[in-house]
Design an enzyme around this catalytic site. Structure first.
Site, mmCIF file in Angstrom:
data_model
loop_
_atom_site.group_PDB
_atom_site.id
_atom_site.type_symbol
_atom_site.label_atom_id
_atom_site.label_comp_id
_atom_site.label_asym_id
_atom_site.label_seq_id
_atom_site.Cartn_x
_atom_site.Cartn_y
_atom_site.Cartn_z
ATOM 1 N N CYS A 2 0.843 -1.191 0.000
ATOM 2 C CA CYS A 2 0.000 0.000 0.000
ATOM 3 C C CYS A 2 0.878 1.240 0.000
ATOM 4 O O CYS A 2 2.090 1.168 0.168
ATOM 5 C CB CYS A 2 -0.912 0.017 1.231
ATOM 6 S SG CYS A 2 -2.016 -1.405 1.343
ATOM 7 N N GLY A 28 -1.040 0.785 -4.982
ATOM 8 C CA GLY A 28 -2.332 0.200 -4.653
ATOM 9 C C GLY A 28 -3.449 0.810 -5.471
ATOM 10 O O GLY A 28 -3.570 2.037 -5.540
ATOM 11 N N ASN A 101 0.890 0.246 5.798
ATOM 12 C CA ASN A 101 1.452 -0.488 4.672
ATOM 13 C C ASN A 101 2.209 -1.686 5.222
ATOM 14 O O ASN A 101 3.086 -1.531 6.062
ATOM 15 C CB ASN A 101 2.404 0.417 3.867
ATOM 16 C CG ASN A 101 3.154 -0.365 2.793
ATOM 17 O OD1 ASN A 101 2.630 -1.316 2.231
ATOM 18 N ND2 ASN A 101 4.381 0.040 2.518
ATOM 19 N N GLY A 102 1.864 -2.878 4.744
ATOM 20 C CA GLY A 102 2.566 -4.067 5.202
ATOM 21 C C GLY A 102 1.598 -5.161 5.593
ATOM 22 O O GLY A 102 0.436 -5.174 5.183
ATOM 23 N N TYR A 257 10.425 -4.285 -8.231
ATOM 24 C CA TYR A 257 9.134 -4.056 -8.885
ATOM 25 C C TYR A 257 8.314 -2.901 -8.340
ATOM 26 O O TYR A 257 7.852 -2.049 -9.093
ATOM 27 C CB TYR A 257 8.299 -5.345 -8.784
ATOM 28 C CG TYR A 257 6.885 -5.209 -9.317
ATOM 29 C CD1 TYR A 257 6.629 -5.287 -10.675
ATOM 30 C CD2 TYR A 257 5.818 -4.990 -8.453
ATOM 31 C CE1 TYR A 257 5.323 -5.160 -11.172
ATOM 32 C CE2 TYR A 257 4.517 -4.862 -8.943
ATOM 33 C CZ TYR A 257 4.280 -4.941 -10.291
ATOM 34 O OH TYR A 257 3.012 -4.808 -10.767
#
Length: 506
Positions: A2, A28, A101-102, A257
């Site tokens: 995210c 996201g 995030n995670g 990526y």
């Protein structure tokens, strides 16, 4: 994966938060949300969809205040079809919203404890809501009517002791300020910057430095593993290390990526890391085939372009753009369903046939995860007239599930799991397949910051940096994912029928 952002400003921050989220959209595409603060009230707007679709003018006008946080969601824990958009909110203590995030690896254990000992109810399947309630409970346990930096840092210390996994979070406390913290291994990225205005200094916290530059903020530094920073609404900033044994072990897949090439993560330029990946990959290709017959090197847009360009230079081969990308199709890797990913490949990419006709083409991608996309692309190259189609991956074989926030949690979905490179080559239909060596990938990323002790390379080597992942855990995760896929398929079927019924009613 995210994207998160938080701003403590001197004027309304709604537009800056919106603009930052558009820059982080690559992290996201499932949902987006913004919450701001003014006059002892939160103003929230969140929904499923892209940033540009979630926020309209009428929403932006309501998001008033000089302090706010934002989030773009990519589904990891929880269903992609649910309304589990962030930020989440709890009213006690003080009123707190959080964007995360995670992925927590002990969510179920914590959730049970939250109910039994903390008397807190969790309303969704999201580990982000669990993280918020842990922080809220620990802050409430400090027992202060007005929280100071001391109480906030003590609460983050307790969060680190209870929560395991990879997480970077930003929380806004009503009337007091914003706190951001990072897990003790620094798996997920987060940094902060500042800008000077006529009214004073403004601060931004975000997942990637590129969001800072886009809004005129200057990068100060990354938040250290285990560290927390607290910025009061008047702009006073505090920081403290809150973990007992912090160690920098960032996720190397960010450089492969996820991150934008113009970002700097933990003092490593993503762009330069990808250039080095191209150099190493070229050296391996020429070592394996000194008398190669590659006529042209082409990237699979967009992430692999940097590596492909450097690979072409190193090998002395022409670089060409063989595929044109439809900018209005999302990133296929982060689409929630396998069938949806497969369908979108030919919608997303269109070949320029004259670049393929009667040539030996080497296609370069950042990685190969499920194999769906590259198999389609190899066939597209053949259909366009390529004589031979070679394929190179700037990353090693993805053989293991990820548990820290990337949506590839089951080994059975990975094309490289329990397969040789030759078997993968045959499955994707390539005439030659080259993978980056893990040692070379680590060197490419570490070269920018030698102080990094060890990267999290779990998707490549199966070594989980937090040390708490067992085969039993992975099995449960796989079973849960299969159940989630069944539910998703049923929901899609019902949604399709609902659309038909509505049209029939018309």
């Amino acid at each position: 994966m995210c994207g998160i952002v938080g701003i403590v400003g001197k004027t309304n921050v709604n537009q800056a938060l919106y603009d930052a989220l558009t820059v982080l959209q690559h992290r996201g595409q499932d949902a987006a949300g913004i919450v701001t603060y003014q006059d002892d009230r939160f103003f929230l707007r969140k929904d499923n969809g892209l940033v540009k679709d979630v926020f309209r003018t009428r929403h932006m006008r309501r998001l008033v205040g000089n302090v706010g946080i934002g989030h773009v969601r990519y589904p990891t824990a929880g269903s992609s079809t649910s309304a589990e958009a962030q930020p989440f909110y709890v009213n006690s203590p003080y009123g707190i919203t959080l964007a995360h995030n995670g992925n927590l690896t002990n969510t179920n254990d914590i959730a049970e404890g939250l109910l039994r000992s903390d008397l807190r109810h969790i309303n969704t399947n999201s580990d982000s809501e669990v993280l918020l309630n842990v922080f809220a409970h620990e802050l409430q346990s400090q027992g202060k009517l007005v929280p100071t930096a001391t109480e906030i840092f003590e609460s983050v210390k307790a969060v680190h002791k209870r929560c395991k996994g990879g997480y970077a979070a930003i929380a806004m406390i009503t009337g007091y300020g914003i706190v951001a913290f990072r897990d003790p291994h620094g798996i997920r990225p987060v940094c902060y910057g500042k800008r000077e205005t006529e009214q004073g200094t403004e601060y931004m916290i975000t997942s990637e430095s590129v969001a800072l530059g886009a809004q005129g903020f200057t990068l100060v530094r990354d938040i250290a593993p285990g560290e927390a920073i607290y910025i009061e609404t008047d702009g006073q900033l505090y920081s403290q290390q809150c973990a007992e044994n912090p160690q920098l072990n960032p996720c190397i897949f960010e450089h492969v990526y996820f991150a934008r090439p113009d970002s700097i993560i933990d003092d490593v330029s993503v762009y330069k890391a990808r250039l080095r990946m191209g150099e190493k990959l070229a050296d391996k290709a020429m070592k394996l085939r000194p008398d190669h017959d590659v006529d042209v090197i082409m990237p699979i847009p967009d992430t692999s372009r940097t590596s492909a360009m450097e690979m072409a230079v190193r090998m002395g081969v022409k670089f060409r753009e063989g595929f044109i990308k439809n900018r209005y199709i999302g990133r296929t890797f982060i689409m929630p369903g396998q069938s949806q990913r497969k369908k979108s490949v030919r919608q997303k990419l269109n070949p320029i046939e004259l670049e393929f006709k009667d040539k030996n083409v080497l296609l370069v991608d950042d990685s190969i995860v499920r194999g769906t996309t590259c198999k389609e692309i190899v066939q597209m190259a053949r259909d366009a007239g390529a004589k031979n189609v070679y394929f190179a991956s700037a990353a090693p074989e993805v053989r293991h599930p990820n548990v820290y926030g990337i949506d590839m949690p089951t080994a059975s979905e990975l094309i490289a799991h329990n397969r040789t490179v030759k078997e993968i080559e045959q499955l994707i239909g390539a005439d030659w397949l080259i993978y980056q060596d893990l040692e070379d990938l680590i060197e490419c990323a570490k070269d920018g910051n030698p102080s990094i002790v060890e990267f999290d390379c779990s998707v490549f080597n199966g070594k989980y940096i937090t040390g708490d992942i067992t085969p039993e855990y992975l099995l449960k995760l796989e079973q849960a994912r299969k159940e989630s896929s069944k539910i998703k398929a049923n929901v899609d079927f019902e949604d399709d029928n609902a659309v038909i019924d509505l049209h029939n009613n018309d």
